[in-house]
Scaffold this motif. Structure first.
Motif, mmCIF file in Angstrom:
data_model
loop_
_atom_site.group_PDB
_atom_site.id
_atom_site.type_symbol
_atom_site.label_atom_id
_atom_site.label_comp_id
_atom_site.label_asym_id
_atom_site.label_seq_id
_atom_site.Cartn_x
_atom_site.Cartn_y
_atom_site.Cartn_z
ATOM 1 N N SER A 11 0.828 -1.206 0.000
ATOM 2 C CA SER A 11 0.000 0.000 0.000
ATOM 3 C C SER A 11 0.862 1.255 0.000
ATOM 4 N N ASN A 12 0.250 2.375 -0.334
ATOM 5 C CA ASN A 12 0.986 3.649 -0.336
ATOM 6 C C ASN A 12 1.525 3.979 1.061
ATOM 7 N N LYS A 13 0.717 3.689 2.067
ATOM 8 C CA LYS A 13 1.117 3.986 3.446
ATOM 9 C C LYS A 13 2.345 3.172 3.844
ATOM 10 N N ASP A 14 2.318 1.860 3.546
ATOM 11 C CA ASP A 14 3.453 1.000 3.899
ATOM 12 C C ASP A 14 4.670 1.307 3.025
ATOM 13 N N THR A 15 4.415 1.713 1.782
ATOM 14 C CA THR A 15 5.519 2.100 0.901
ATOM 15 C C THR A 15 6.226 3.328 1.459
ATOM 16 N N ALA A 16 5.438 4.263 1.966
ATOM 17 C CA ALA A 16 6.011 5.483 2.554
ATOM 18 C C ALA A 16 6.904 5.142 3.741
ATOM 19 N N LYS A 17 6.448 4.227 4.582
ATOM 20 C CA LYS A 17 7.253 3.810 5.732
ATOM 21 C C LYS A 17 8.533 3.123 5.261
ATOM 22 N N GLN A 18 8.396 2.268 4.273
ATOM 23 C CA GLN A 18 9.544 1.502 3.788
ATOM 24 C C GLN A 18 10.596 2.409 3.150
ATOM 25 N N LEU A 19 10.144 3.395 2.417
ATOM 26 C CA LEU A 19 11.070 4.306 1.727
ATOM 27 C C LEU A 19 11.412 5.544 2.560
ATOM 28 N N GLN A 20 10.755 5.655 3.717
ATOM 29 C CA GLN A 20 10.994 6.772 4.633
ATOM 30 C C GLN A 20 10.695 8.128 3.976
ATOM 31 N N VAL A 21 9.525 8.170 3.350
ATOM 32 C CA VAL A 21 9.037 9.417 2.746
ATOM 33 C C VAL A 21 7.568 9.561 3.121
ATOM 34 N N SER A 22 6.969 10.677 2.746
ATOM 35 C CA SER A 22 5.555 10.894 3.061
ATOM 36 C C SER A 22 4.666 10.138 2.076
ATOM 37 N N VAL A 23 3.427 9.907 2.486
ATOM 38 C CA VAL A 23 2.457 9.242 1.611
ATOM 39 C C VAL A 23 2.220 10.091 0.363
ATOM 40 N N ARG A 24 2.188 11.405 0.551
ATOM 41 C CA ARG A 24 1.977 12.305 -0.591
ATOM 42 C C ARG A 24 3.118 12.145 -1.611
ATOM 43 N N THR A 25 4.340 11.966 -1.127
ATOM 44 C CA THR A 25 5.486 11.777 -2.032
ATOM 45 C C THR A 25 5.336 10.476 -2.812
ATOM 46 N N VAL A 26 4.897 9.429 -2.119
ATOM 47 C CA VAL A 26 4.666 8.141 -2.782
ATOM 48 C C VAL A 26 3.603 8.291 -3.867
ATOM 49 N N GLU A 27 2.529 8.981 -3.525
ATOM 50 C CA GLU A 27 1.450 9.181 -4.489
ATOM 51 C C GLU A 27 1.933 9.960 -5.709
ATOM 52 N N SER A 28 2.774 10.950 -5.451
ATOM 53 C CA SER A 28 3.314 11.761 -6.544
ATOM 54 C C SER A 28 4.206 10.921 -7.464
ATOM 55 N N ARG A 29 5.072 10.119 -6.863
ATOM 56 C CA ARG A 29 5.968 9.275 -7.665
ATOM 57 C C ARG A 29 5.188 8.190 -8.407
ATOM 58 N N ARG A 30 4.168 7.678 -7.759
ATOM 59 C CA ARG A 30 3.338 6.663 -8.410
ATOM 60 C C ARG A 30 2.617 7.259 -9.624
ATOM 61 N N ALA A 31 2.159 8.480 -9.491
ATOM 62 C CA ALA A 31 1.495 9.145 -10.607
ATOM 63 C C ALA A 31 2.468 9.352 -11.770
ATOM 64 N N LYS A 32 3.716 9.676 -11.442
ATOM 65 C CA LYS A 32 4.733 9.858 -12.484
ATOM 66 C C LYS A 32 5.029 8.525 -13.187
ATOM 67 N N VAL A 33 5.050 7.454 -12.412
ATOM 68 C CA VAL A 33 5.275 6.124 -12.990
ATOM 69 C C VAL A 33 4.172 5.787 -13.986
ATOM 70 N N TYR A 34 2.946 6.030 -13.580
ATOM 71 C CA TYR A 34 1.811 5.729 -14.450
ATOM 72 C C TYR A 34 1.861 6.570 -15.727
ATOM 73 N N ARG A 35 2.246 7.842 -15.562
ATOM 74 C CA ARG A 35 2.297 8.722 -16.723
ATOM 75 C C ARG A 35 3.408 8.298 -17.690
ATOM 76 N N LYS A 36 4.576 8.011 -17.154
ATOM 77 C CA LYS A 36 5.717 7.634 -18.006
ATOM 78 C C LYS A 36 5.490 6.288 -18.704
ATOM 79 N N LEU A 37 4.818 5.375 -18.013
ATOM 80 C CA LEU A 37 4.585 4.051 -18.589
ATOM 81 C C LEU A 37 3.276 3.981 -19.370
ATOM 82 N N GLU A 38 2.600 5.125 -19.459
ATOM 83 C CA GLU A 38 1.346 5.218 -20.211
ATOM 84 C C GLU A 38 0.306 4.240 -19.666
ATOM 85 N N LEU A 39 0.100 4.324 -18.345
ATOM 86 C CA LEU A 39 -0.814 3.414 -17.649
ATOM 87 C C LEU A 39 -2.017 4.168 -17.097
ATOM 88 N N LYS A 40 -3.076 3.396 -16.853
ATOM 89 C CA LYS A 40 -4.270 3.953 -16.226
ATOM 90 C C LYS A 40 -4.571 3.258 -14.902
#
Length: 263
Positions: A178-207
């Motif tokens: 989950s985003n919450k557990d990912t944030a803990k694992q990477l030691q960043v905020s949930v908002r940062t995880v969400e932002s990076r995840r959105a970039k991943v989806y955009r770069k990989l042309e995903l929905k």
């Protein structure tokens, strides 16, 4: 039809057939020392308006013309190590559709070559009708192989565009974290995880995630076909199933070893 001057044994001769039909851009390269077989291939190439390069002696992978899309190698063109040379071609040139021809090919040799990447094997003496039927199928398979190679390069570029931090988030998504557990694992905020995840989806042309899983699975499959550094490469011309081998069938002086894919 335009034909170059006759080549000496071991040299190449090129045949250019002009026409506006489906396979006009396909390039074939034939290595065969037997004139009768060569003549038959030339007739078929002319029928389909193909460009055919003819060689009587195999000079190794370096002797394959750059524009080749279909490679046909007969036992008569290779003095020794026929199977090893074919397998080396499949490993080093995975973008080529490779067809092997010859006489008295053992079932063991057929199995090894097919698993190693050879598209098809045809026994000599040729049955002209069967060869005429097989050629269009080969051309279609070659086009599919080229399309898959282009898809591989596109997907590779998409995934290569990700930054290291974005790949970390991608790994977590694929692991079902989950985003919450990912944030803990990477030691960043949930908002940062969400932002990076959105970039991943955009770069990989995903929905959505399901699309991501399909693309990853497809990339891994294509990687196993086209990456020449991969030891456990797979044959792109076989479905992802195991093979059931039938006994050879005698038909019009031609031995046909039938291969059926089963679930």
């Amino acid at each position: 039809m335009k034909k170059s001057e006759a080549a000496e044994p071991g040299e190449s001769s090129q045949y250019m057939f002009e026409g506006r039909i489906k396979y006009s851009t396909m390039n074939l390269c034939l290595f065969d020392a037997q004139p009768e077989a060569t003549k038959l291939w030339q007739e078929l190439a002319s029928l389909h308006s193909l460009q055919l390069n003819v060689y009587s002696v195999w000079n190794g992978v370096s002797g394959i013309p750059d524009a080749t899309q279909i490679l046909i190698i007969d036992q008569s063109a290779i003095a020794q190590s026929f199977e090893n040379e074919l397998l080396q071609v499949c490993r080093m040139q995975p973008q080529l559709l490779v067809l092997a021809t010859g006489s008295r090919l053992s079932v063991q040799a057929v199995v090894e070559l097919m698993r190693g990447g050879v598209s098809n094997l045809i026994e000599k003496p040729f049955n002209k009708d069967r060869l005429a039927t097989a050629l269009p199928e080969m051309l279609d398979a070659a086009r599919e192989l080229q399309a898959s190679r282009e898809e591989f390069f596109k997907l590779s570029q998409l995934f290569s565009s990700l930054t290291a931090r974005e790949r970390n988030v991608l790994d977590c998504v694929l692991a079902g974290v989950s985003n919450k557990d990912t944030a803990k694992q990477l030691q960043v905020s949930v908002r940062t995880v969400e932002s990076r995840r959105a970039k991943v989806y955009r770069k990989l042309e995903l929905k959505h995630v399901a699309e991501l899983v399909r693309k990853m699975d497809r990339l891994e499959h294509l990687h196993a076909i086209f990456d020449t550094t991969t030891k456990s490469r797979i044959n792109p011309h076989l479905p992802r199933m195991h093979l059931q081998y039938k006994p050879a069938v005698q038909s019009n002086q031609e031995t046909v070893i039938e291969l059926d894919a089963i679930a």
